[in-house]
Design an enzyme around this catalytic site. Structure first.
Site, short mmCIF file in Angstrom:
data_model
loop_
_atom_site.label_atom_id
_atom_site.label_comp_id
_atom_site.label_asym_id
_atom_site.label_seq_id
_atom_site.Cartn_x
_atom_site.Cartn_y
_atom_site.Cartn_z
CB SER A 1 -2.94 10.86 11.62
OG SER A 1 -3.65 11.24 10.45
N GLY B 1 -4.23 10.03 6.85
CA GLY B 1 -3.76 11.21 6.13
C GLY B 1 -4.47 12.50 6.52
CG ASN C 1 1.21 2.57 2.60
OD1 ASN C 1 1.73 2.34 1.50
ND2 ASN C 1 -0.10 2.74 2.76
CD GLU D 1 -4.02 1.83 7.80
OE1 GLU D 1 -3.05 2.51 8.09
OE2 GLU D 1 -4.36 1.57 6.63
CG HIS E 1 -4.27 1.21 2.39
ND1 HIS E 1 -4.97 2.37 2.13
CD2 HIS E 1 -3.37 1.51 3.35
CE1 HIS E 1 -4.49 3.33 2.91
NE2 HIS E 1 -3.51 2.84 3.66
CD GLU F 1 -4.66 5.82 0.90
OE1 GLU F 1 -3.64 5.32 0.39
OE2 GLU F 1 -4.63 6.61 1.86
CE LYS G 1 -0.88 6.39 2.59
NZ LYS G 1 -2.14 6.94 3.04
C1 PEP Z 1 -1.64 4.63 5.77
O1 PEP Z 1 -0.99 4.86 4.77
O2 PEP Z 1 -2.13 3.53 5.92
C2 PEP Z 1 -1.77 5.67 6.78
C3 PEP Z 1 -2.20 5.34 7.96
O3 PEP Z 1 -1.42 6.95 6.42
P1 PEP Z 1 -1.15 8.18 7.44
O4 PEP Z 1 -0.17 7.68 8.45
O5 PEP Z 1 -0.63 9.26 6.56
O6 PEP Z 1 -2.46 8.52 8.07
#
Ligand code: PEP
Length: 249
Positions: free
Chosen positions: A204, A166, A6, A160, A90, A92, A8
């Site tokens: 992460s 992040g 992803n 998640e 997601h 975000e 983003k």
């Molecule tokens: C994500 O973008 O869904 C995500 C899990 O980001 P990260 O791996 O940076 O935590």
């Protein structure tokens, strides 16, 4: 196992091109790789990925087929740009755009109707985890975010925890195992012998922790943000997934 990158709103077109090229340089079969690229980059990335086994996806789509929705993209547009899958709900988008689970379900129905497979994201906040409500919150999100009916084999789930995205913090393998088992028990059973929807873990994931996460029951892969912007780290995560698949036959 499915490993999804992803990107983003992060890479420049130049950086994206380099990352896409790196994705085509190695193969991790039987692992399936997905790439969720920024919408303006879908066409150039579909050219870069060419005939590779990496599936291209959009990071969102609108719930309507067509209409006056400035700045939005439709499922059909994603298809036209070379996507075969879309990331929905997601955290975000839920936070930045106030997306509800009902809206996510409507988007999923729209995407499926336009021949896009969907990855539906779920996850609890830190406060919800600290107050012991994580499992109920995620299960409620699951039921509200899934379209009423969906074809078998076309839906993937990404668990998640919002506090792990992040931040460098990863859920413990015990918590991942408990949540993935809870989600699995709520998913509809296959009527046609399909595998149940795979449940990816996200938050992460990196080259160092991937192998231990993939060894957890009911973990069907990973949704990777930050580490997907580093070609070597992403390859290493895919390699861990491949090794886990070989180990578990
Ligand atoms: C994500 O973008 O869904 C995500 C899990 O980001 P990260 O791996 O940076 O935590």
């Amino acid at each position: 196992m499915i490993i999804a990158a992803n990107w983003k709103m992060n890479p420049t077109l130049d950086v994206a091109g380099g990352l896409a090229l790196a994705l085509t340089a190695r193969h991790f079969a039987p692992v399936t790789r997905l790439l969720f690229a920024p919408h303006p980059y879908l066409v150039p990335m579909s050219v870069r990925l060419g005939g590779s086994d990496v599936r291209l996806g959009g990071q969102d789509c609108h719930q309507d087929t067509v209409g006056a929705h400035t700045g939005d993209v439709s499922a059909a547009m994603l298809r036209d740009c070379g996507a075969s899958v879309v990331l929905l709900g997601h955290s975000e988008r839920r936070a930045d755009h106030g997306e509800s689970s009902a809206l996510v379900a409507a988007k999923a129905a729209q995407a499926l109707a336009h021949d896009l497979d969907v990855v539906i994201c779920l996850g609890e906040s830190l406060d919800e985890r600290r107050t012991g409500r994580a499992e109920q919150i995620v299960i409620d999100q699951l039921h509200a975010s899934l379209p009423k009916e969906f074809p078998e084999g076309r839906v993937m789930i990404a668990y998640e925890p919002v506090w792990a995205i992040g931040t460098g913090e990863v859920a413990s393998v015990t918590d991942i195992a408990a949540m993935h088992a809870a989600i699995t028990s709520e998913l509809p059973k296959s009527k046609n012998g399909h595998m149940p929807p795979p449940i990816l873990y996200g938050g992460s994931v990196n080259a160092e922790n991937a192998a231990s996460i993939f060894s957890v029951d009911h973990v069907g892969g990973a949704l990777v943000g930050g580490a997907s912007l580093d070609a070597a780290a992403f390859d290493s995560i895919c390699d861990s997934a491949r090794l886990q698949m070989l180990k578990s036959g």
